[in-house]
Motif scaffolding. Sequence first.
Motif, PDB file in Angstrom:
ATOM      1  N   LEU A   1       0.818  -1.211   0.000  1.00 41.69           N
ATOM      2  CA  LEU A   1       0.000   0.000   0.000  1.00 41.69           C
ATOM      3  C   LEU A   1       0.854   1.265   0.000  1.00 41.69           C
ATOM      4  O   LEU A   1       0.371   2.340  -0.374  1.00 41.69           O
ATOM      5  CB  LEU A   1      -0.939   0.003   1.206  1.00 41.69           C
ATOM      6  N   LEU A   2       2.115   1.145   0.405  1.00 42.66           N
ATOM      7  CA  LEU A   2       3.044   2.279   0.414  1.00 42.66           C
ATOM      8  C   LEU A   2       3.943   2.285  -0.822  1.00 42.66           C
ATOM      9  O   LEU A   2       4.967   2.962  -0.837  1.00 42.66           O
ATOM     10  CB  LEU A   2       3.908   2.245   1.680  1.00 42.66           C
ATOM     11  N   ASN A   3       3.548   1.562  -1.844  1.00 46.27           N
ATOM     12  CA  ASN A   3       4.325   1.476  -3.075  1.00 46.27           C
ATOM     13  C   ASN A   3       4.384   2.849  -3.749  1.00 46.27           C
ATOM     14  O   ASN A   3       3.361   3.368  -4.214  1.00 46.27           O
ATOM     15  CB  ASN A   3       3.669   0.460  -4.018  1.00 46.27           C
ATOM     16  N   PRO A   4       5.560   3.473  -3.834  1.00 50.46           N
ATOM     17  CA  PRO A   4       5.643   4.825  -4.405  1.00 50.46           C
ATOM     18  C   PRO A   4       5.464   4.864  -5.919  1.00 50.46           C
ATOM     19  O   PRO A   4       5.310   5.941  -6.499  1.00 50.46           O
ATOM     20  CB  PRO A   4       7.066   5.279  -4.019  1.00 50.46           C
ATOM     21  N   PHE A   5       5.477   3.694  -6.565  1.00 47.32           N
ATOM     22  CA  PHE A   5       5.352   3.647  -8.014  1.00 47.32           C
ATOM     23  C   PHE A   5       3.925   3.347  -8.469  1.00 47.32           C
ATOM     24  O   PHE A   5       3.654   3.305  -9.666  1.00 47.32           O
ATOM     25  CB  PHE A   5       6.279   2.566  -8.585  1.00 47.32           C
ATOM     26  N   LEU A   6       3.027   3.129  -7.519  1.00 46.42           N
ATOM     27  CA  LEU A   6       1.672   2.688  -7.841  1.00 46.42           C
ATOM     28  C   LEU A   6       0.683   3.838  -7.665  1.00 46.42           C
ATOM     29  O   LEU A   6       0.570   4.396  -6.576  1.00 46.42           O
ATOM     30  CB  LEU A   6       1.275   1.510  -6.940  1.00 46.42           C
ATOM     31  N   GLU A   7      -0.016   4.194  -8.721  1.00 47.03           N
ATOM     32  CA  GLU A   7      -1.044   5.227  -8.654  1.00 47.03           C
ATOM     33  C   GLU A   7      -2.421   4.550  -8.673  1.00 47.03           C
ATOM     34  O   GLU A   7      -3.025   4.369  -9.726  1.00 47.03           O
ATOM     35  CB  GLU A   7      -0.905   6.212  -9.809  1.00 47.03           C
ATOM     36  N   HIS A   8      -2.872   4.181  -7.497  1.00 44.34           N
ATOM     37  CA  HIS A   8      -4.145   3.481  -7.352  1.00 44.34           C
ATOM     38  C   HIS A   8      -5.151   4.465  -6.784  1.00 44.34           C
ATOM     39  O   HIS A   8      -5.159   4.749  -5.591  1.00 44.34           O
ATOM     40  CB  HIS A   8      -3.969   2.277  -6.431  1.00 44.34           C
ATOM     41  N   ARG A   9      -6.015   5.005  -7.634  1.00 42.29           N
ATOM     42  CA  ARG A   9      -6.924   6.069  -7.234  1.00 42.29           C
ATOM     43  C   ARG A   9      -8.088   5.513  -6.419  1.00 42.29           C
ATOM     44  O   ARG A   9      -8.703   4.500  -6.772  1.00 42.29           O
ATOM     45  CB  ARG A   9      -7.451   6.811  -8.458  1.00 42.29           C
ATOM     46  N   LEU A  10      -8.401   6.211  -5.324  1.00 39.18           N
ATOM     47  CA  LEU A  10      -9.525   5.804  -4.485  1.00 39.18           C
ATOM     48  C   LEU A  10     -10.843   5.928  -5.233  1.00 39.18           C
ATOM     49  O   LEU A  10     -11.792   5.182  -4.950  1.00 39.18           O
ATOM     50  CB  LEU A  10      -9.543   6.640  -3.208  1.00 39.18           C
ATOM     51  N   ALA A  11     -10.916   6.827  -6.185  1.00 37.05           N
ATOM     52  CA  ALA A  11     -12.133   6.944  -6.986  1.00 37.05           C
ATOM     53  C   ALA A  11     -12.406   5.664  -7.766  1.00 37.05           C
ATOM     54  O   ALA A  11     -13.567   5.263  -7.936  1.00 37.05           O
ATOM     55  CB  ALA A  11     -12.016   8.130  -7.933  1.00 37.05           C
ATOM     56  N   ASP A  12     -11.340   5.013  -8.236  1.00 38.95           N
ATOM     57  CA  ASP A  12     -11.521   3.749  -8.956  1.00 38.95           C
ATOM     58  C   ASP A  12     -11.955   2.644  -8.002  1.00 38.95           C
ATOM     59  O   ASP A  12     -12.823   1.818  -8.331  1.00 38.95           O
ATOM     60  CB  ASP A  12     -10.228   3.358  -9.658  1.00 38.95           C
ATOM     61  N   ILE A  13     -11.359   2.619  -6.815  1.00 35.67           N
ATOM     62  CA  ILE A  13     -11.732   1.608  -5.823  1.00 35.67           C
ATOM     63  C   ILE A  13     -13.178   1.793  -5.381  1.00 35.67           C
ATOM     64  O   ILE A  13     -13.881   0.823  -5.073  1.00 35.67           O
ATOM     65  CB  ILE A  13     -10.785   1.679  -4.608  1.00 35.67           C
ATOM     66  N   ALA A  14     -13.645   3.051  -5.365  1.00 35.65           N
ATOM     67  CA  ALA A  14     -14.991   3.350  -4.865  1.00 35.65           C
ATOM     68  C   ALA A  14     -16.099   2.943  -5.827  1.00 35.65           C
ATOM     69  O   ALA A  14     -17.283   3.025  -5.472  1.00 35.65           O
ATOM     70  CB  ALA A  14     -15.103   4.841  -4.551  1.00 35.65           C
ATOM     71  N   LYS A  15     -15.752   2.484  -7.020  1.00 33.91           N
ATOM     72  CA  LYS A  15     -16.789   2.008  -7.941  1.00 33.91           C
ATOM     73  C   LYS A  15     -17.466   0.774  -7.351  1.00 33.91           C
ATOM     74  O   LYS A  15     -16.823  -0.078  -6.756  1.00 33.91           O
ATOM     75  CB  LYS A  15     -16.175   1.689  -9.304  1.00 33.91           C
ATOM     76  N   ASN A  16     -18.776   0.684  -7.533  1.00 35.81           N
ATOM     77  CA  ASN A  16     -19.570  -0.427  -6.967  1.00 35.81           C
ATOM     78  C   ASN A  16     -19.358  -0.529  -5.453  1.00 35.81           C
ATOM     79  O   ASN A  16     -19.237  -1.629  -4.896  1.00 35.81           O
ATOM     80  CB  ASN A  16     -19.219  -1.753  -7.641  1.00 35.81           C
ATOM     81  N   HIS A  17     -19.335   0.640  -4.800  1.00 36.28           N
ATOM     82  CA  HIS A  17     -18.929   0.700  -3.397  1.00 36.28           C
ATOM     83  C   HIS A  17     -19.865  -0.087  -2.486  1.00 36.28           C
ATOM     84  O   HIS A  17     -19.398  -0.816  -1.585  1.00 36.28           O
ATOM     85  CB  HIS A  17     -18.849   2.164  -2.955  1.00 36.28           C
ATOM     86  N   GLU A  18     -21.154   0.041  -2.681  1.00 32.83           N
ATOM     87  CA  GLU A  18     -22.097  -0.633  -1.783  1.00 32.83           C
ATOM     88  C   GLU A  18     -21.942  -2.151  -1.868  1.00 32.83           C
ATOM     89  O   GLU A  18     -21.982  -2.845  -0.851  1.00 32.83           O
ATOM     90  CB  GLU A  18     -23.537  -0.216  -2.114  1.00 32.83           C
ATOM     91  N   GLU A  19     -21.753  -2.646  -3.077  1.00 36.66           N
ATOM     92  CA  GLU A  19     -21.557  -4.095  -3.238  1.00 36.66           C
ATOM     93  C   GLU A  19     -20.270  -4.533  -2.562  1.00 36.66           C
ATOM     94  O   GLU A  19     -20.211  -5.593  -1.925  1.00 36.66           O
ATOM     95  CB  GLU A  19     -21.542  -4.428  -4.727  1.00 36.66           C
TER      96      GLU A  19
END
Length: 383
Positions: free
Chosen positions: A329-347
Motif C-alpha cells: 500500500l506504500l508502493n511509491p510507483f503505484l497510482e491506485h486512485r480511491l475513486a476507482d476503488i470506490a466504484k460499486n462501493h455498496e456491493e
Amino acid sequence: MLSQQMAAAHPILQFGTGRFLQAHVDLFVAEALRQGQALGHVTVVQSTASPQSSARAAALSLGYRVEVRGMQGGRPVETTVEVDSVQTVWHADRDWSQLLEAMATSVQVIVSNTADAGYVLNDADNAELLQARNVTPRSFPAKLLALLYHRWRTLPAAPLTILPCELVSRNGDTLRNIVVSVARQWGTEPTFVHYLQAQCVWVNSLVDRIVSSPLEPAGAVTEPYALWAIELQPGLVLPCQHPAMVLTDDLPQFEQRKLWLLNLAHTFLADRWLSLSRPADETVLQAMHDPLMRDPLESVWADEVLPVFDAEGGGLQARSYLVELRDRLLNPFLEHRLADIAKNHEEKLQRRILPVVERAVHLGLGISQPLLRQSLGLPTSNR
C-alpha cells in the motif's frame, strides 16, 4: 501421458492477453523456462477484435518487459524482467481450426483470465458449434466446451488441467459447473459429461498481485509481491514451478486474508474518501501517508479484524500478511486512485466488510468494531 514431441507444441493454452496475465502467469513461465521448470511455452488466445488488443497480441510473441517496482522489507525495488514465454498468438475467430488441432494433440494446461464478464453466456451459442470447425463460439464457456468436446472425441485419455485465474470464489468449480450445465443443455452424451466432471481437472486458485499500468505495445508495471495459491487435487498438472506458486489444501485461508485485509483496506479507505469528501484524485499511497486516513485503518486492522483471525487460529499468518501488505500500500510507483476503488462501493461493502462483522458476532467475540460498523451504516454496537 503425452509424448515429448507432442508436449513441446502447445502445452499451455492461455485465454486472455491482458496485462495481469503478462505480469503473472507469462512471467512465471518465462522465469521457469530458464530453469528448465516449465512444460513449455505459452500459446495465447485472443478473443476481442479491438485495435488495441490486436496490437498487444501481435507484440506478445516478440517478447516484452515487465517493470517490477515497489517496496520489499521497507526498501524500494526496481527491476526489469524480460518475458519471452509466449511463442504463439492465435485469434479465436481466425484460428479456430488450429485451436481445435492443438486441443486434439498437445495441450496439457489451460489458463484464463477473461475479466468480469468472462463466464457470462451468449444466446448466440448453440449445440451446432460442437460439430463446426470454422465457426467460433462467442462466450468463453462455450469456446471451452467446444474445445473440450473435440478433445474428448480425439484424445479422451490424455490428462488436462484447467486453471482459471478470474477473481471468482472457487473459480475452478464455478467454471466447471457452467460448462457442464451448458453441455447438458446442448444434449451432449452422458459419457462426455462424465469426462468433464471426472477426467478434466478443474482447479480452484487465487491470484494476488497488483499490476498497475500497461506498457506499449505489450508489457506492464507491477509490484514485487506475487501469489498464485493453487488448491491441491489428484491429477493436477502445473504449467511451471515458481516460488510465487503455492500449493495448498486450504485455499479459503488465502482468500480470507486477501479479502479481509487487502480488499477490506481498499474499501475502508474508499469509504472514508467518500464520507470526508477528500480530493478527487487521491491515491492509496497519499491516503497511507495521511494520519487522518491511515490511523483509522491501522485501528481497524488491529482492533476489529485481527481479533477475528485470532479467534479462528489464523492470527499469526494474518499478521505476516499485513507486514507485506503495508509495503504494497506504500508502493511509491503505484497510482491506485480511491475513486476507482470506490466504484460499486455498496456491493464491495457487503462483500469485503460485512462478513468480518458478522463473523465476530457469530464467534461471540464481544468486540464493538465501531469503524467497520460505521462504514456499513450499522449501530456501533454488536449487542
